[in-house]
Design an enzyme around this catalytic site. Sequence first.
Site, PDB file in Angstrom:
ATOM      1  N   ARG A   1       1.348  -1.007  -0.355  1.00  0.00           N
ATOM      2  CA  ARG A   1      -0.238   0.079  -0.197  1.00  0.00           C
ATOM      3  C   ARG A   1       0.414   1.201   0.025  1.00  0.00           C
ATOM      4  O   ARG A   1       1.557   1.417   1.107  1.00  0.00           O
ATOM      5  CB  ARG A   1      -0.556  -0.156   0.973  1.00  0.00           C
ATOM      6  CG  ARG A   1      -1.766   1.424   1.057  1.00  0.00           C
ATOM      7  CD  ARG A   1      -2.923   1.158   2.497  1.00  0.00           C
ATOM      8  NE  ARG A   1      -4.184   2.429   1.795  1.00  0.00           N
ATOM      9  CZ  ARG A   1      -4.551   2.688   2.594  1.00  0.00           C
ATOM     10  NH1 ARG A   1      -5.121   2.321   3.939  1.00  0.00           N
ATOM     11  NH2 ARG A   1      -5.550   3.689   3.049  1.00  0.00           N
TER      12      ARG A   1
ATOM     13  N   ARG B   1      -7.413  -0.530  -3.442  1.00  0.00           N
ATOM     14  CA  ARG B   1      -6.647  -0.069  -1.849  1.00  0.00           C
ATOM     15  C   ARG B   1      -5.918  -1.720  -2.459  1.00  0.00           C
ATOM     16  O   ARG B   1      -6.708  -3.076  -2.523  1.00  0.00           O
ATOM     17  CB  ARG B   1      -7.017  -0.711  -1.033  1.00  0.00           C
ATOM     18  CG  ARG B   1      -7.927   1.307  -0.764  1.00  0.00           C
ATOM     19  CD  ARG B   1      -6.645   2.065  -0.193  1.00  0.00           C
ATOM     20  NE  ARG B   1      -7.460   3.270   0.657  1.00  0.00           N
ATOM     21  CZ  ARG B   1      -7.426   4.266  -0.323  1.00  0.00           C
ATOM     22  NH1 ARG B   1      -6.716   3.977  -1.612  1.00  0.00           N
ATOM     23  NH2 ARG B   1      -8.156   5.344   0.116  1.00  0.00           N
TER      24      ARG B   1
ATOM     25  N   ASP C   1      -6.095  -2.198   2.927  1.00  0.00           N
ATOM     26  CA  ASP C   1      -6.517  -2.135   4.050  1.00  0.00           C
ATOM     27  C   ASP C   1      -6.664  -2.013   5.125  1.00  0.00           C
ATOM     28  O   ASP C   1      -7.836  -2.818   4.694  1.00  0.00           O
ATOM     29  CB  ASP C   1      -8.330  -0.191   3.212  1.00  0.00           C
ATOM     30  CG  ASP C   1      -8.207   0.430   4.010  1.00  0.00           C
ATOM     31  OD1 ASP C   1      -7.620   1.406   4.888  1.00  0.00           O
ATOM     32  OD2 ASP C   1      -9.699   0.744   4.127  1.00  0.00           O
TER      33      ASP C   1
ATOM     34  N   ASP D   1      -8.070  -2.063   9.105  1.00  0.00           N
ATOM     35  CA  ASP D   1      -9.077  -0.701  10.063  1.00  0.00           C
ATOM     36  C   ASP D   1      -9.720  -0.638  11.447  1.00  0.00           C
ATOM     37  O   ASP D   1      -9.819  -1.777  11.267  1.00  0.00           O
ATOM     38  CB  ASP D   1     -10.128   0.117   9.466  1.00  0.00           C
ATOM     39  CG  ASP D   1      -9.970   0.589   8.792  1.00  0.00           C
ATOM     40  OD1 ASP D   1      -9.148   1.480   7.977  1.00  0.00           O
ATOM     41  OD2 ASP D   1     -11.479   0.500   7.385  1.00  0.00           O
TER      42      ASP D   1
END
Length: 179
Positions: A83, A95, A98, A100
Amino acid sequence: MKNKIYLGLGSNIGDRAENMLFALSLLQSSGFAEIKKISSFYKTSPVGPKQRDFYNMAAEAETSLSPYGLFSLIKHAEYLIGRKESKSAKRWGPRIIDIDILFFGKEIIKKDSFAARIAGNIVIPHKEIENRLFVLIPLNEIAPDFVHPILNRKINAILKKNRLTLGKQKVKIIKQQQM
């Protein structure tokens, strides 16, 4: 002391499933995160610009790191997978990975707090959980009874309430995962 955490993962570049499994493997092999549960893979329509569908999943883990240490570890794992962060990166764009932080125990870190600014403006719990079926559905698979510390409602109740209003988001299971 170990903290229970929940992560949301997504990818829409390359081998999407392998990218997410590699990310979990990197976190686990770091010795700072112990993966306890993972959801199935879900194929989801993208939010924002027209692009390839995402694969999404959720994971439950334990860590002895602080929220800020975990954030740094995640950013390092994303970097190792490929990334690239740049000023020209599109919001909600493609992406390779990703990751989170959805929840860090019952911890609450607000956007404008001193602690959040020091750590690169992380917000915990993630501010968009209740607006994203691609987060709620996998999270409900592994933690239906987890209580959102701000909304004070279980994940399964949030999903049930928001499923109809979020119906335009297409989310379908594509592969059952096993730990």
